[in-house]
Scaffold this motif. Sequence first.
Motif, mmCIF file in Angstrom:
data_model
loop_
_atom_site.group_PDB
_atom_site.id
_atom_site.type_symbol
_atom_site.label_atom_id
_atom_site.label_comp_id
_atom_site.label_asym_id
_atom_site.label_seq_id
_atom_site.Cartn_x
_atom_site.Cartn_y
_atom_site.Cartn_z
ATOM 1 N N GLY A 42 0.755 -1.180 0.101
ATOM 2 C CA GLY A 42 -0.045 0.018 -0.105
ATOM 3 C C GLY A 42 0.749 1.308 0.151
ATOM 4 N N GLU A 43 2.074 1.237 0.291
ATOM 5 C CA GLU A 43 2.994 2.219 0.296
ATOM 6 C C GLU A 43 3.992 2.272 -0.670
ATOM 7 O OE1 GLU A 43 3.272 4.825 2.662
ATOM 8 O OE2 GLU A 43 1.419 4.006 3.633
ATOM 9 N N LEU A 44 4.294 1.117 -1.359
ATOM 10 C CA LEU A 44 5.440 1.045 -2.312
ATOM 11 C C LEU A 44 5.148 1.882 -3.661
ATOM 12 C CD1 LEU A 44 8.047 -0.502 -3.231
ATOM 13 C CD2 LEU A 44 6.452 -2.262 -4.099
ATOM 14 N N MET A 45 6.371 2.636 -3.959
ATOM 15 C CA MET A 45 6.358 3.300 -5.476
ATOM 16 C C MET A 45 7.313 2.608 -6.306
ATOM 17 S SD MET A 45 3.701 5.352 -5.288
ATOM 18 C CE MET A 45 4.273 6.478 -6.503
ATOM 19 N N PRO A 46 7.059 2.510 -7.335
ATOM 20 C CA PRO A 46 5.857 2.680 -8.109
ATOM 21 C C PRO A 46 4.883 1.569 -7.418
ATOM 22 C CG PRO A 46 7.495 2.595 -9.562
ATOM 23 C CD PRO A 46 8.153 2.168 -8.430
ATOM 24 N N LEU A 52 5.056 -1.556 -12.757
ATOM 25 C CA LEU A 52 6.221 -0.902 -12.993
ATOM 26 C C LEU A 52 7.205 -1.221 -11.806
ATOM 27 C CD1 LEU A 52 5.199 2.395 -14.384
ATOM 28 C CD2 LEU A 52 5.996 0.739 -15.851
ATOM 29 N N SER A 53 8.380 -1.272 -12.022
ATOM 30 C CA SER A 53 9.464 -1.675 -10.953
ATOM 31 C C SER A 53 10.918 -0.851 -11.015
ATOM 32 C CB SER A 53 9.367 -3.029 -10.499
ATOM 33 O OG SER A 53 10.119 -3.807 -11.497
ATOM 34 N N LEU A 54 11.553 -0.755 -9.856
ATOM 35 C CA LEU A 54 12.775 -0.013 -9.783
ATOM 36 C C LEU A 54 13.748 -1.335 -9.652
ATOM 37 C CD1 LEU A 54 12.588 3.057 -8.086
ATOM 38 C CD2 LEU A 54 12.886 2.942 -10.403
ATOM 39 N N GLU A 56 17.409 -2.647 -7.894
ATOM 40 C CA GLU A 56 18.025 -2.357 -6.751
ATOM 41 C C GLU A 56 19.110 -1.353 -7.241
ATOM 42 O OE1 GLU A 56 17.324 -3.382 -3.739
ATOM 43 O OE2 GLU A 56 15.797 -4.449 -4.770
ATOM 44 N N SER A 57 19.782 -1.447 -8.633
ATOM 45 C CA SER A 57 20.583 -0.317 -8.405
ATOM 46 C C SER A 57 20.074 1.004 -8.891
ATOM 47 C CB SER A 57 21.510 -0.952 -9.859
ATOM 48 O OG SER A 57 20.735 -0.744 -10.863
ATOM 49 N N GLU A 58 18.868 1.119 -9.302
ATOM 50 C CA GLU A 58 18.259 2.180 -9.552
ATOM 51 C C GLU A 58 17.909 2.752 -8.251
ATOM 52 O OE1 GLU A 58 16.202 1.596 -13.921
ATOM 53 O OE2 GLU A 58 15.202 0.844 -12.125
ATOM 54 N N LYS A 59 17.375 1.746 -7.390
ATOM 55 C CA LYS A 59 16.907 2.131 -5.979
ATOM 56 C C LYS A 59 18.112 2.872 -5.072
ATOM 57 C CE LYS A 59 13.183 -0.863 -5.119
ATOM 58 N NZ LYS A 59 12.741 -2.060 -4.503
ATOM 59 N N ASP A 60 19.361 2.431 -5.444
ATOM 60 C CA ASP A 60 20.480 2.780 -4.641
ATOM 61 C C ASP A 60 21.113 3.908 -5.288
ATOM 62 O OD1 ASP A 60 23.066 2.136 -2.973
ATOM 63 O OD2 ASP A 60 23.859 2.173 -5.018
ATOM 64 N N LEU A 61 20.954 4.287 -6.479
ATOM 65 C CA LEU A 61 21.240 5.656 -7.342
ATOM 66 C C LEU A 61 20.388 6.851 -6.683
ATOM 67 C CD1 LEU A 61 23.074 6.608 -9.503
ATOM 68 C CD2 LEU A 61 21.189 6.470 -11.103
ATOM 69 N N LEU A 62 18.972 6.588 -6.529
ATOM 70 C CA LEU A 62 18.326 7.556 -5.918
ATOM 71 C C LEU A 62 18.565 7.793 -4.336
ATOM 72 C CD1 LEU A 62 14.927 6.445 -7.543
ATOM 73 C CD2 LEU A 62 16.132 8.569 -7.922
ATOM 74 N N LEU A 63 18.994 6.937 -3.569
ATOM 75 C CA LEU A 63 19.421 6.971 -2.350
ATOM 76 C C LEU A 63 20.640 7.722 -2.271
ATOM 77 C CD1 LEU A 63 18.962 6.422 0.702
ATOM 78 C CD2 LEU A 63 20.289 4.170 0.185
ATOM 79 N N ARG A 64 21.710 7.323 -3.188
ATOM 80 C CA ARG A 64 22.788 8.136 -3.072
ATOM 81 C C ARG A 64 22.665 9.745 -3.553
ATOM 82 N NH1 ARG A 64 26.572 6.395 -6.569
ATOM 83 N NH2 ARG A 64 25.200 4.823 -7.771
ATOM 84 N N TRP A 65 21.726 9.739 -4.484
ATOM 85 C CA TRP A 65 21.474 11.396 -4.866
ATOM 86 C C TRP A 65 21.039 12.077 -3.873
ATOM 87 C CZ3 TRP A 65 16.477 13.082 -6.188
ATOM 88 C CH2 TRP A 65 16.401 14.413 -6.725
ATOM 89 N N VAL A 66 19.861 11.618 -3.159
ATOM 90 C CA VAL A 66 19.290 12.134 -2.014
ATOM 91 C C VAL A 66 20.584 12.470 -0.978
ATOM 92 C CG1 VAL A 66 17.659 12.566 -0.018
ATOM 93 C CG2 VAL A 66 17.163 11.487 -2.563
#
Length: 709
Positions: A42-46, A52-54, A56-66
């Motif tokens: 109920g919380e997960l995005m996307p 659609l899904s991200l 693990e490397s895409e998730k890590d990229l967004l985390l490092r960017w923030v």
Amino acid sequence: MRLDTPEGAYAALKDRPSAHAIVPGKPASSEAIARIFSSDPGELMPPPESNLSLTESEKDLLLRWVKQGAAYEPHWAFVVPQKADVPVDRKDQWSRNEIDRFLWRSMKHQGLKPNEQAEIPFLLKRVALDLTGLPLSSDALIKYTGMSVDQAMDQLVDSLLMTPAFAERMAGFWLDVSRYSDSFGYQNDNYRTQWPYRDWVIHAFRKNMPYDEFITWQLAGDLLPNPTKEHILATGFNRNHKYTEEEGVIDEEYRVEYVVDKTNTFSKAILGLTMECAQCHDHKYDPVSQEDYFSLYAFFNNTPEKGFEGGAGSAVRSKTPLMTIEPKDLEGILSFINHKDTTSVVVSVMEEFRDTLRTTYVLARGAYDAPTDQVVTPRTPTSVLAFDENRFKTNRLGLAEWTFSEENPLTARVFVNLIWQELFGKGIVASSGDFGLQGDLPSHPELLDWLAVDFRENGWDIRYLLKKIMQSAAYRQSGKVSKELLEKDPDNVYLARFPRLRLPAEHIRDFVLESSGLLVHELGGPSVKPYQPEGLWEASSSGRGELAVYRMDSGDKLYRRGMYTFIKLTLPPPALLIFDGSNRDLCQIKRNRTNTPLQALALMNDPMVLEAARVLGARLAKAHSSPENAIQEAYRRILGREPKQQERQLMLDFFHDEYDRFQEDPQRAERIVRVGKFPLEPSNDPLADAAMMQVIVAIYNLEEATTKT
């Protein structure tokens, strides 16, 4: 909520003011990061239901960017290009110029090594096809293969850049961009005389007109101080779109349609932006608003052009505003126009209202009959470069000056990319007509910017740009594809090999005619109607106007270059469309390249190919004492190289097989050699002519014949 802008991403959420999607440097406080890594469906995005899904490397990229501050940068294409330092690598023994050093660095990062240099016959063929669209003659081939590679390449490039054939080849590419055709389009598709504009384009490339001047004349030649007829003729670029000749249409509807076409062509061809989406309404993630669109539209909205002017069958062959080219003009400034008649020619050109200014409104949904209360004046999208009214005139000439100002981030990049695409088959930006947010990222951004700035610094010199690229080791590479290269870089993004590219549609025709000796080297003039399947034209015609019936030309007109083939918008030449030719109803920046059985059938059965094979076969059979020597020259003329021993024997066996077959049925040989309108030459042995014709057809049908390798 918007995550594409810092203002949107950092703002408090509307339903939870204490929460923020992105908190720079604080991923634990960033709602977007929490949702991305959540295990709660109920919380997960996307959301799971989006399919659609991200990774693990895409998730890590967004985390490092923030974590690193969630910094936003402007879209790369809207930043003024700068010349980066050219990479230097002491281990680089391959590079010949700056282009290679950028490519070498990318290849090295990908674990790739460039191909060896192509053999000189393939290089010579490649250069000739790229610069002229024509093969080299046997004599030229012998001359240049006797030189060192460096000497041959330098001399050949310099020589071909000065030829009329080069100007024709470049003009052919620009005719797709400028949507040139010989008819008005729509159902009542009548003849129009816009071909003097094509003659001007050829003329501009012949005299190596700088790109900034080339575009300025086409955008606003009529607004230059003391414009000549040549300046005004160049503005035919803006008038090459379709026109309706159907009775009963609404004049304003089509007038608006014509202005929209001009706007879309300018944005796509020169700025590399697909702005037409903004005609109807704003888009959430689009940096170009509907107001921006109609502000750009306003530059083209002040002409006395009409939406409807004369129905099909009328004598009108151009639409207002127009320019008449008198016979006396051909003795002066318009001497480059190839017009053998003593009659005048009328061409559609641009003109401004002199004593009034048409008001431009934002149109609701982009509809001609739904003007809003919002009045706009000529200006450009601020996301690209704001239009300074204190610096630029608020007309098309001012727009041209804005286009070539040093602060404009797009113009040089877009054209350099188009030339790269012409040579390598794909631009550094693959979406060559879309440098916007939805377009592709450049494969080599620093190289693209270096070339763009270098092009501008060298006076927008097109020949200089072409020679610069052709001097590179990347351009000289072999087109051989190893298993390793195919696995590591299947799309050849990093150019560790030269791409194998089938010739453009018109060049296939030109190649066949030139290699056979049939091509007529007449420059410019009205379009011609070569062979076409019987009844096809009439089946698509409305039955009205001058173009209701196809009237094939005769004599030399049958053997002109493909760029002079008559383009009827409602039925473009089928022989060209089969090989992905442009239908010319809209600005086309890049052609598709398909492979279909119909293409093979065309090369085996097209009267033009068979006629060329018949003429060349007869001439070779007559000129050489042995079929072996005739086959050797055929290879030189068509493939640009000597045949290998196995190929020589294979073709010789084929010749003898065909000769024996014709001996059993001489009438069959007689029927075969009667294809086409070119006169039959006296022959010592008609059966040998027919057999050699079959050999030539086979060589034309080799993949190598119509491929740049």
